[in-house]
Scaffold this motif. Structure first.
Motif, PDB file in Angstrom:
ATOM      1  N   SER A 142       0.837  -1.193   0.000  1.00  0.00           N
ATOM      2  CA  SER A 142       0.000   0.000   0.000  1.00  0.00           C
ATOM      3  C   SER A 142       0.876   1.249   0.000  1.00  0.00           C
ATOM      4  CB  SER A 142      -0.949  -0.027   1.202  1.00  0.00           C
ATOM      5  OG  SER A 142      -1.850   1.057   1.165  1.00  0.00           O
ATOM      6  N   SER A 143       0.474   2.271   0.743  1.00  0.00           N
ATOM      7  CA  SER A 143       1.210   3.538   0.793  1.00  0.00           C
ATOM      8  C   SER A 143       0.737   4.334   1.997  1.00  0.00           C
ATOM      9  CB  SER A 143       0.954   4.355  -0.480  1.00  0.00           C
ATOM     10  OG  SER A 143       1.400   5.693  -0.322  1.00  0.00           O
ATOM     11  N   THR A 144       1.639   5.157   2.556  1.00  0.00           N
ATOM     12  CA  THR A 144       1.252   6.052   3.637  1.00  0.00           C
ATOM     13  C   THR A 144       0.115   6.973   3.210  1.00  0.00           C
ATOM     14  OG1 THR A 144       3.521   6.025   4.456  1.00  0.00           O
ATOM     15  CG2 THR A 144       2.109   7.754   5.295  1.00  0.00           C
ATOM     16  N   THR A 145       0.036   7.290   1.916  1.00  0.00           N
ATOM     17  CA  THR A 145      -1.042   8.155   1.438  1.00  0.00           C
ATOM     18  C   THR A 145      -2.407   7.481   1.544  1.00  0.00           C
ATOM     19  OG1 THR A 145      -0.793   7.431  -0.874  1.00  0.00           O
ATOM     20  CG2 THR A 145       0.498   9.343  -0.172  1.00  0.00           C
ATOM     21  N   ALA A 162      -8.208   1.239  -0.491  1.00  0.00           N
ATOM     22  CA  ALA A 162      -9.040   0.075  -0.811  1.00  0.00           C
ATOM     23  C   ALA A 162      -8.234  -1.208  -0.665  1.00  0.00           C
ATOM     24  CB  ALA A 162      -9.596   0.202  -2.227  1.00  0.00           C
ATOM     25  N   LEU A 163      -6.980  -1.164  -1.067  1.00  0.00           N
ATOM     26  CA  LEU A 163      -6.095  -2.320  -0.949  1.00  0.00           C
ATOM     27  C   LEU A 163      -5.976  -2.765   0.509  1.00  0.00           C
ATOM     28  CD1 LEU A 163      -2.562  -2.699  -2.540  1.00  0.00           C
ATOM     29  CD2 LEU A 163      -2.870  -2.979  -0.094  1.00  0.00           C
ATOM     30  N   ILE A 164      -5.837  -1.816   1.425  1.00  0.00           N
ATOM     31  CA  ILE A 164      -5.678  -2.158   2.837  1.00  0.00           C
ATOM     32  C   ILE A 164      -6.916  -2.872   3.372  1.00  0.00           C
ATOM     33  CG2 ILE A 164      -5.554  -1.187   5.166  1.00  0.00           C
ATOM     34  CD1 ILE A 164      -3.607   0.892   4.102  1.00  0.00           C
ATOM     35  N   GLN A 165      -8.092  -2.340   3.089  1.00  0.00           N
ATOM     36  CA  GLN A 165      -9.307  -2.965   3.610  1.00  0.00           C
ATOM     37  C   GLN A 165      -9.569  -4.308   2.957  1.00  0.00           C
ATOM     38  OE1 GLN A 165     -10.612  -1.961   6.207  1.00  0.00           O
ATOM     39  NE2 GLN A 165     -12.503  -3.126   6.375  1.00  0.00           N
ATOM     40  N   PHE A 166      -9.292  -4.410   1.657  1.00  0.00           N
ATOM     41  CA  PHE A 166      -9.436  -5.698   0.977  1.00  0.00           C
ATOM     42  C   PHE A 166      -8.507  -6.738   1.601  1.00  0.00           C
ATOM     43  CE2 PHE A 166      -7.615  -8.575  -2.229  1.00  0.00           C
ATOM     44  CZ  PHE A 166      -8.736  -9.369  -2.449  1.00  0.00           C
ATOM     45  N   THR A 167      -7.278  -6.328   1.897  1.00  0.00           N
ATOM     46  CA  THR A 167      -6.311  -7.232   2.508  1.00  0.00           C
ATOM     47  C   THR A 167      -6.830  -7.769   3.830  1.00  0.00           C
ATOM     48  OG1 THR A 167      -4.426  -6.126   1.448  1.00  0.00           O
ATOM     49  CG2 THR A 167      -3.966  -7.397   3.441  1.00  0.00           C
ATOM     50  N   ALA A 168      -7.413  -6.894   4.646  1.00  0.00           N
ATOM     51  CA  ALA A 168      -7.939  -7.309   5.945  1.00  0.00           C
ATOM     52  C   ALA A 168      -9.072  -8.318   5.792  1.00  0.00           C
ATOM     53  CB  ALA A 168      -8.411  -6.090   6.729  1.00  0.00           C
ATOM     54  N   ILE A 241      -2.987  -7.332   9.012  1.00  0.00           N
ATOM     55  CA  ILE A 241      -2.526  -6.018   9.448  1.00  0.00           C
ATOM     56  C   ILE A 241      -1.981  -5.196   8.278  1.00  0.00           C
ATOM     57  CG2 ILE A 241      -1.898  -6.997  11.687  1.00  0.00           C
ATOM     58  CD1 ILE A 241       1.065  -6.205  10.866  1.00  0.00           C
ATOM     59  N   ALA A 242      -1.890  -3.895   8.491  1.00  0.00           N
ATOM     60  CA  ALA A 242      -1.241  -2.977   7.554  1.00  0.00           C
ATOM     61  C   ALA A 242      -0.089  -2.340   8.323  1.00  0.00           C
ATOM     62  CB  ALA A 242      -2.219  -1.924   7.057  1.00  0.00           C
ATOM     63  N   LEU A 243       1.112  -2.758   8.026  1.00  0.00           N
ATOM     64  CA  LEU A 243       2.296  -2.346   8.784  1.00  0.00           C
ATOM     65  C   LEU A 243       2.975  -1.152   8.138  1.00  0.00           C
ATOM     66  CD1 LEU A 243       4.423  -2.908  11.032  1.00  0.00           C
ATOM     67  CD2 LEU A 243       5.619  -4.332   9.328  1.00  0.00           C
TER      68      LEU A 243
END
Length: 257
Positions: A142-145, A162-168, A241-243
């Motif tokens: 993902s990205s800090t943005t 969207a990538l972060i939530q999909f990953t979860a 998680i999103a690290l």
């Protein structure tokens, strides 16, 4: 963390440069067979040659991840030929810079096609194979943005969020099958594209680096270490998680001087 990955197979998109190449080189150096995917033939060839010269096992595959059928077919082919797929890194990215009033819908759609749609395709295909095998690890970049707003980056930011939530969600669906799915959230990283930005706007680049708590951007190898950790058995109890790997930027409370 210096776990070996002998006999394991990994696919990395956007693997011919920057974070993707550093991750491919690190996994190959630790024994994995790495399938590196990207659009640019020349950079792919250079990356493949460098990994082979270091004694690593690598395949270079020219691929546009927005071609969903070709992407899914590549993943199936790799798993079929090697009899396994242990690791998947969705790293390919697209970014357009423009104020919302001037951002074209085509640019919005392109960023989502690469940063979200292709991650869905890649995760879905790899996740299915890994769940059947009862093991595997997927890392999406993902990205800090995606977690902190930056002007002129609406399409990139929204697609990476969207990538972060999909990953979860994917992690929850795969959690009881032995498959782990996580996201890495890079901040400023000194990739080739970032170096071009530094050359064009050195004052802006210097201010950007100064605004990071650690007072510098990261390097691709630092991001690769985090990715490889998440792929490894050392992270066997981590999923969903999103690290952030961003020198403290996403944790920073801005206070004007």
């Amino acid at each position: 963390m210096n776990q070996r990955f002998d006999g394991q197979v990994a696919i990395i998109t956007g693997g011919s440069d920057g974070i993707g190449r550093a991750t491919a080189e690190m996994l190959a150096a630790r024994g994995a067979t790495v399938i590196v995917c990207a659009r640019g033939k020349e950079k792919l060839a250079t990356t493949e040659a460098a990994i082979k010269a270091s004694g690593g096992k690598v395949e270079a595959k020219q691929l546009d991840v927005t071609d969903s059928n070709a992407f899914a077919a590549l993943i199936e082919d790799v798993a079929s030929r090697y009899g396994r797929l242990d690791m998947m890194v969705n790293n390919a990215m697209s970014v357009h810079y423009a104020p919302i009033g001037k951002l074209k819908l085509d640019h919005w759609r392109k960023d989502f096609a690469v940063n979200a749609d292709a991650v869905f395709v890649g995760t879905k295909a790899a996740m299915g194979l890994m769940m059947k095998a009862g093991k595997g690890s997927i890392v999406n970049i993902s990205s800090t943005t995606a977690i902190r707003a930056a002007p002129y980056m609406s399409s990139y930011s929204a697609s990476k969020a969207a990538l972060i939530q999909f990953t979860a969600v994917a992690a929850m669906e795969a959690a009881d099958s032995g498959v782990r799915i996580n996201a890495i959230v890079p901040g400023q990283v000194q990739t080739a594209s970032n170096e071009e930005f530094v050359a064009k706007a050195p004052e802006v680049a210097a201010k950007t680096a100064e605004a990071i708590p650690m007072k510098r951007g990261g390097n691709p190898e630092e991001l690769a270490e985090a990715i490889v950790f998440m792929l490894s058995d050392a992270a066997s109890y981590i999923t969903g998680i999103a690290l952030p790997v961003d020198g403290g930027k996403s944790a920073q409370l801005y206070l004007p001087s």
